[in-house]
Scaffold this active site. Structure first.
Site, PDB file in Angstrom:
ATOM      1  N   ASP A 224      41.822  47.711  38.737  1.00 58.16           N
ATOM      2  CA  ASP A 224      42.538  47.619  37.541  1.00 58.16           C
ATOM      3  C   ASP A 224      41.452  47.924  36.732  1.00 58.16           C
ATOM      4  O   ASP A 224      41.518  49.178  36.007  1.00 58.16           O
ATOM      5  CB  ASP A 224      42.900  46.055  37.428  1.00 58.16           C
TER       6      ASP A 224
ATOM      7  N   VAL B  68      51.024  43.288  39.619  1.00 54.09           N
ATOM      8  CA  VAL B  68      52.061  43.523  41.093  1.00 54.09           C
ATOM      9  C   VAL B  68      51.684  42.504  42.254  1.00 54.09           C
ATOM     10  O   VAL B  68      50.487  41.979  42.204  1.00 54.09           O
ATOM     11  CB  VAL B  68      51.927  44.992  41.404  1.00 54.09           C
TER      12      VAL B  68
HETATM   13  P1  IMP Z   1      39.202  44.779  38.473  1.00 55.49           P
HETATM   14  O1  IMP Z   1      38.081  44.289  38.636  1.00 55.49           O
HETATM   15  O2  IMP Z   1      39.978  44.679  37.116  1.00 55.49           O
HETATM   16  O3  IMP Z   1      39.498  46.316  38.948  1.00 55.49           O
HETATM   17  O4  IMP Z   1      40.448  44.156  39.457  1.00 55.49           O
HETATM   18  C1  IMP Z   1      40.542  44.321  40.674  1.00 55.49           C
HETATM   19  C2  IMP Z   1      40.773  42.877  41.573  1.00 55.49           C
HETATM   20  O5  IMP Z   1      41.904  42.229  40.629  1.00 55.49           O
HETATM   21  C3  IMP Z   1      41.625  43.473  42.707  1.00 55.49           C
HETATM   22  O6  IMP Z   1      40.699  43.586  43.892  1.00 55.49           O
HETATM   23  C4  IMP Z   1      42.850  42.302  42.686  1.00 55.49           C
HETATM   24  O7  IMP Z   1      42.294  41.439  43.822  1.00 55.49           O
HETATM   25  C5  IMP Z   1      42.969  41.817  41.587  1.00 55.49           C
HETATM   26  N1  IMP Z   1      43.966  42.473  40.577  1.00 55.49           N
HETATM   27  C6  IMP Z   1      44.128  43.537  39.916  1.00 55.49           C
HETATM   28  N2  IMP Z   1      45.397  43.829  39.471  1.00 55.49           N
HETATM   29  C7  IMP Z   1      46.148  43.033  40.217  1.00 55.49           C
HETATM   30  C8  IMP Z   1      47.592  42.930  40.505  1.00 55.49           C
HETATM   31  O8  IMP Z   1      48.129  43.833  39.637  1.00 55.49           O
HETATM   32  N3  IMP Z   1      47.948  42.182  41.370  1.00 55.49           N
HETATM   33  C9  IMP Z   1      47.204  41.357  42.021  1.00 55.49           C
HETATM   34  N4  IMP Z   1      45.708  41.361  42.122  1.00 55.49           N
HETATM   35  C10 IMP Z   1      45.376  42.421  41.062  1.00 55.49           C
END
Ligand code: IMP
Ligand code: MG
Length: 182
Positions: A112, A159
């Site tokens: 994300d 999601v």
């Molecule tokens: P980031 O650090 O913002 O890249 O987020 C990554 C982590 O957040 C992922 O490994 C997921 O565990 C969680 N995450 C991010 N987006 C989603 C989503 O749409 N659904 C469920 N978990 C998410």
């Protein structure tokens, strides 16, 4: 089965339409595994799954790669149960494997903001693996990532399913579905 009410403890919302079907997942996992098989031929790859979201993907990917692989897991967690990454990551479970000199392929459910993987990569790079790449099932539009293997680019929706949760729910769904907060 239709799910139209949030179980207790889940942020209010509903599980919406299927974004990626089980069939689409299966066929894309096969393609990714074929790429990985070709790229890692002659090397012994260590798959590092990021708990818990990557569990389903990891299990399917490991079986589809036509090479001997080893698997290990890490658990990292952003604080809280919200639907946005806080950027603050803590290690809940470390690897059991010494990765020095190993070919590491990090298997992640979704990128994300990219903060979780950036943190993880820095941490693991300090242990001096022979190589380190990322395989992410999904990457959200606008995410910064250097993932070598990406299953699906997706819109910036939240999601659930196929390992992904909202407050620990819906991981068991066999497709990826949009969670629509109310
Ligand atoms: P980031 O650090 O913002 O890249 O987020 C990554 C982590 O957040 C992922 O490994 C997921 O565990 C969680 N995450 C991010 N987006 C989603 C989503 O749409 N659904 C469920 N978990 C998410
Ligand atoms: Mg995760």
């Amino acid at each position: 089965m239709t799910i139209d009410e949030s179980p207790p403890g889940v942020p209010p919302g509903r599980v919406g339409p299927v974004l990626i079907s089980a069939e689409q997942i299966t066929s894309r996992v096969r393609e990714l595994a074929a790429e990985i098989t070709a790229d890692y031929a002659g090397r012994r790859v260590l798959l590092v799954g990021v708990l818990k979201g990557a569990v389903m993907f990891m299990a399917d990917l490991a079986r589809a790669i036509d090479l001997p692989v080893e698997i290990d897991f890490m658990a990292v967690s952003s604080y809280g149960e919200s639907t946005k990454s806080s950027g603050v990551v803590r290690i809940v479970k470390d690897l059991e494997t010494d990765i020095r000199g190993r070919h590491v392929l990090i298997v992640e459910d979704i990128v994300d903001s990219g903060l979780t993987l950036r943190y993880l990569k820095e941490l693991l790079a300090a242990r001096e693996p022979a190589s380190m790449e990322i395989c992410a099932l999904m990457v959200k539009e606008g995410a910064k990532t250097d993932a070598r293997y990406v299953g699906f680019p997706i819109p910036p929706d939240f999601v659930v399913g196929y390992g992904l949760d909202v407050a620990q729910h819906y991981r068991e769904l066999d497709s990826i579905r949009v969670f629509e907060p109310v």
